[in-house]
Scaffold this active site. Structure first.
Site, mmCIF file in Angstrom:
data_model
loop_
_atom_site.group_PDB
_atom_site.id
_atom_site.type_symbol
_atom_site.label_atom_id
_atom_site.label_comp_id
_atom_site.label_asym_id
_atom_site.label_seq_id
_atom_site.Cartn_x
_atom_site.Cartn_y
_atom_site.Cartn_z
ATOM 1 N N SER A 65 0.826 -1.211 0.000
ATOM 2 C CA SER A 65 0.000 0.000 0.000
ATOM 3 C C SER A 65 0.859 1.259 0.000
ATOM 4 O O SER A 65 0.538 2.237 -0.696
ATOM 5 C CB SER A 65 -0.938 0.009 1.202
ATOM 6 N N GLU A 66 1.948 1.264 0.759
ATOM 7 C CA GLU A 66 2.795 2.451 0.824
ATOM 8 C C GLU A 66 3.489 2.726 -0.509
ATOM 9 O O GLU A 66 3.658 3.873 -0.904
ATOM 10 C CB GLU A 66 3.820 2.306 1.951
ATOM 11 N N VAL A 67 3.893 1.683 -1.214
ATOM 12 C CA VAL A 67 4.490 1.884 -2.538
ATOM 13 C C VAL A 67 3.432 2.385 -3.517
ATOM 14 O O VAL A 67 3.679 3.293 -4.307
ATOM 15 C CB VAL A 67 5.142 0.582 -3.052
#
Length: 297
Positions: A65-67
């Site tokens: 999700s962060e990428v």
């Protein structure tokens, strides 16, 4: 008789006034940072957004999700995240994935290099860390496509580490509250304030709250980040090389193989520029040439 509880907006306004009073008395002090923390945490408790990656502590899912969230709007990530996780549920499956399969799931998120970097990171997690995502920022930074801010956010969200970092929404919140009448604010001026404000017992929720608060500010006020020394306008997407690259990859995902002329026509680009873009895609590992035609690597 029991006093009626204040509605959210009244209670929140009270917390903001408290911050303003402390800030007027002591400036950019630890006391003002604590008062701001109260503003952020109260907002998140009542107005925090629901997201699938906030409902898990699985490091892999949070990492993905962060990428995805790098330079991409939350609503777009919300629509693509479930399918990606379903197709690649762990580091092992992502590390072994074919380029075409990854790009197929990544369509619509933009910046396709991130997809290949994400697979490269999964491969390194499998090889260097025995399939377990490391929790230290320095180890996370060593993975492909992961800079300091992303590594720090992953450490905070996946492992509840009280990291200190700056990204767009964090910068927006601190400029709004601490630098109302100033321009050219550097991140070096903001970082010590972040360090004094972060909730060290609950960093995960604190950073979720500040991300949501920054998003709210963007909708209600002229963007405070325009007064940041690091502010730069995002380049226009329409007609850009980035748009053409995406179109070429989408055509190849749909057709399997195509000759250059058809790619240029389908992507709406002149042959000279299209050839340059194809060469870059080939060098970066997205496509390969076979007998004058092109396909996804």
């Amino acid at each position: 008789m029991k006093a009626e509880k204040q509605p959210f907006h009244e209670e929140h306004a009270t917390r903001i006034r408290r911050f303003q009073e402390v800030f007027a008395d002591s400036g950019r002090s630890a006391a003002a940072c604590i008062a701001l923390r109260e503003v952020i945490c109260h907002f998140f408790r009542h107005q925090g957004r629901e997201m699938a990656w906030r409902e898990t502590t699985d490091p892999y899912r949070i990492f993905v999700s962060e990428v995805m969230l790098q330079q991409t709007q939350v609503e777009r990530v919300k629509s693509k995240y479930p399918g990606f996780i379903s197709r690649f549920p762990d580091f092992a499956s992502l590390a072994a994935a074919e380029t075409a399969d990854i790009l197929d799931e990544w369509q619509g998120l933009g910046y396709n290099r991130r997809a290949l970097a994400l697979r490269g990171a999964a491969q390194e997690v499998m090889e260097r860390f025995s399939g377990q995502l490391p929790g230290e920022v320095r180890d996370l930074e060593s993975l492909p496509g992961i800079g300091h801010a992303t590594a720090s956010s992953i450490a905070a969200f996946a492992f509840n580490r009280p990291t200190v970092f700056i990204e767009t929404n964090i910068r927006r919140v601190f400029i709004h509250f601490f630098f109302r009448d100033e321009d050219g604010i550097s991140d070096a001026e903001i970082l010590p304030l972040v360090e004094m404000t972060v909730d060290r017992k609950h960093p995960r929720e604190f950073y979720w709250g500040i991300m949501d608060y920054g998003t709210m500010l963007k909708k209600r006020y002229p963007n405070p980040n325009r007064r940041s020394a690091s502010y730069s306008r995002q380049s226009r997407f329409e007609g850009s090389d980035r748009q053409v690259r995406g179109r070429i990859l989408r055509i190849l995902l749909e057709t399997g193989v195509s000759e250059p002329g058809a790619l240029y026509a389908g992507a709406g680009v002149d042959p000279e520029k299209g050839k340059q873009i194809l060469e870059r895609l080939k060098k970066e590992g997205f496509v390969r040439e076979e007998g004058g035609n092109y396909r996804i690597t």
